[in-house]
Design a protein around this motif. Structure first.
Motif, PDB file in Angstrom:
ATOM      1  N   HIS A  82       0.844  -1.196   0.000  1.00  0.00           N
ATOM      2  CA  HIS A  82       0.000   0.000   0.000  1.00  0.00           C
ATOM      3  C   HIS A  82       0.878   1.243   0.000  1.00  0.00           C
ATOM      4  CE1 HIS A  82      -3.814  -2.056   0.515  1.00  0.00           C
ATOM      5  NE2 HIS A  82      -3.162  -2.890   1.294  1.00  0.00           N
ATOM      6  N   PHE A  83       0.425   2.267  -0.721  1.00  0.00           N
ATOM      7  CA  PHE A  83       1.201   3.491  -0.886  1.00  0.00           C
ATOM      8  C   PHE A  83       0.507   4.720  -0.330  1.00  0.00           C
ATOM      9  CE2 PHE A  83       2.599   0.723  -4.395  1.00  0.00           C
ATOM     10  CZ  PHE A  83       3.958   0.701  -4.155  1.00  0.00           C
ATOM     11  N   GLU A  84      -0.468   4.544   0.591  1.00  0.00           N
ATOM     12  CA  GLU A  84      -1.229   5.697   1.058  1.00  0.00           C
ATOM     13  C   GLU A  84      -0.365   6.726   1.785  1.00  0.00           C
ATOM     14  OE1 GLU A  84      -1.719   2.397   4.047  1.00  0.00           O
ATOM     15  OE2 GLU A  84      -2.392   2.520   2.000  1.00  0.00           O
ATOM     16  N   GLN A  85       0.816   6.350   2.234  1.00  0.00           N
ATOM     17  CA  GLN A  85       1.717   7.286   2.908  1.00  0.00           C
ATOM     18  C   GLN A  85       2.861   7.755   2.003  1.00  0.00           C
ATOM     19  OE1 GLN A  85       0.940   8.504   5.953  1.00  0.00           O
ATOM     20  NE2 GLN A  85      -0.886   7.244   5.714  1.00  0.00           N
ATOM     21  N   ALA A  86       2.890   7.285   0.771  1.00  0.00           N
ATOM     22  CA  ALA A  86       3.977   7.647  -0.148  1.00  0.00           C
ATOM     23  C   ALA A  86       3.920   9.130  -0.501  1.00  0.00           C
ATOM     24  CB  ALA A  86       3.880   6.804  -1.421  1.00  0.00           C
ATOM     25  N   GLY A  87       5.082   9.706  -0.734  1.00  0.00           N
ATOM     26  CA  GLY A  87       5.160  11.114  -1.120  1.00  0.00           C
ATOM     27  C   GLY A  87       4.925  11.341  -2.601  1.00  0.00           C
ATOM     28  N   CYS A  88       4.773  10.278  -3.365  1.00  0.00           N
ATOM     29  CA  CYS A  88       4.582  10.375  -4.815  1.00  0.00           C
ATOM     30  C   CYS A  88       3.096  10.295  -5.159  1.00  0.00           C
ATOM     31  CB  CYS A  88       5.337   9.253  -5.508  1.00  0.00           C
ATOM     32  SG  CYS A  88       5.027   9.167  -7.282  1.00  0.00           S
ATOM     33  N   PRO A  89       2.541  11.315  -5.832  1.00  0.00           N
ATOM     34  CA  PRO A  89       1.136  11.278  -6.219  1.00  0.00           C
ATOM     35  C   PRO A  89       0.777  10.102  -7.129  1.00  0.00           C
ATOM     36  CG  PRO A  89       1.992  13.502  -6.446  1.00  0.00           C
ATOM     37  CD  PRO A  89       3.165  12.600  -6.169  1.00  0.00           C
ATOM     38  N   VAL A  90       1.702   9.653  -7.964  1.00  0.00           N
ATOM     39  CA  VAL A  90       1.422   8.508  -8.839  1.00  0.00           C
ATOM     40  C   VAL A  90       1.242   7.253  -7.984  1.00  0.00           C
ATOM     41  CG1 VAL A  90       2.303   7.037 -10.702  1.00  0.00           C
ATOM     42  CG2 VAL A  90       2.622   9.516 -10.810  1.00  0.00           C
ATOM     43  N   SER A  91       2.098   7.060  -6.986  1.00  0.00           N
ATOM     44  CA  SER A  91       1.979   5.891  -6.109  1.00  0.00           C
ATOM     45  C   SER A  91       0.648   5.892  -5.384  1.00  0.00           C
ATOM     46  CB  SER A  91       3.110   5.890  -5.067  1.00  0.00           C
ATOM     47  OG  SER A  91       4.354   5.746  -5.695  1.00  0.00           O
ATOM     48  N   ARG A  92       0.248   7.040  -4.851  1.00  0.00           N
ATOM     49  CA  ARG A  92      -1.028   7.112  -4.131  1.00  0.00           C
ATOM     50  C   ARG A  92      -2.209   6.887  -5.073  1.00  0.00           C
ATOM     51  NH1 ARG A  92      -0.952  11.412   0.805  1.00  0.00           N
ATOM     52  NH2 ARG A  92       1.029  10.749   1.707  1.00  0.00           N
ATOM     53  N   SER A  93      -2.101   7.393  -6.291  1.00  0.00           N
ATOM     54  CA  SER A  93      -3.175   7.200  -7.269  1.00  0.00           C
ATOM     55  C   SER A  93      -3.319   5.739  -7.633  1.00  0.00           C
ATOM     56  CB  SER A  93      -2.898   8.021  -8.536  1.00  0.00           C
ATOM     57  OG  SER A  93      -2.842   9.391  -8.236  1.00  0.00           O
ATOM     58  N   VAL A  94      -2.200   5.074  -7.863  1.00  0.00           N
ATOM     59  CA  VAL A  94      -2.227   3.647  -8.195  1.00  0.00           C
ATOM     60  C   VAL A  94      -2.810   2.864  -7.022  1.00  0.00           C
ATOM     61  CG1 VAL A  94      -0.760   1.631  -8.623  1.00  0.00           C
ATOM     62  CG2 VAL A  94      -0.390   3.734  -9.896  1.00  0.00           C
TER      63      VAL A  94
END
Length: 149
Positions: free
Chosen positions: A7-19
């Motif tokens: 899960h990428f909900e804490q990632a700083g990258c908008p693409v990661s959070r979108s995916v």
């Protein structure tokens, strides 16, 4: 051995959070169908050919992520309907860009496929472009990712 989903909900990258929110291919196809007017689980299932349990799980995730919302059926029936929220409708350029990329790269010349057209005049939709604030078209070499503080 089961593969755990990252899960990428804490990632700083908008693409990661979108995916993380809508990157599953079934979810993107559900969103595509919703733009085409599909609203009921049975109709999503008919269009996609996906198992009901898998479809239900994807719809629950889209609802949990604020992309879709269940609503009472328009005809007063018993089967709930799913509609795109404003957040979900904001995916329209993403779906169009994927569609146009597929038109360019996933069909041989002359192979039949669907095309997105303007409802007002029936003409194909212009290619999605990334533009600078000045209006200039930008490519990958013209941009850089920066940290926002």
């Amino acid at each position: 051995m089961a593969v755990r989903r990252v899960h990428f909900e804490q990632a700083g990258c908008p693409v990661s959070r979108s995916v993380d929110a809508v990157g599953d291919w079934w979810s993107l196809l559900i969103v595509r169908d919703a733009f085409d007017g599909v609203r009921r689980l049975v109709d999503f299932q008919r269009s996609l050919g996906v198992a009901k349990n898998m479809l239900s799980a994807r719809l629950r995730a889209l609802v949990a992520n604020g992309v879709m919302v269940p609503v009472p059926p328009a005809d007063g029936g018993f089967q709930r309907e799913y509609v795109l929220t404003p957040k979900g409708r904001d995916l329209f350029p993403v779906i169009v860009a994927l569609r146009q990329w597929g038109e360019r790269h996933c069909f041989v010349p002359g192979e039949p496929h669907t095309v997105l057209v303007d409802r007002a005049d029936g003409r194909p939709v212009a290619q999605v472009e990334v533009r600078a604030e000045s209006g200039a078209v930008l490519g990958p070499d013209d941009t850089v990712v920066m940290e926002v503080s």
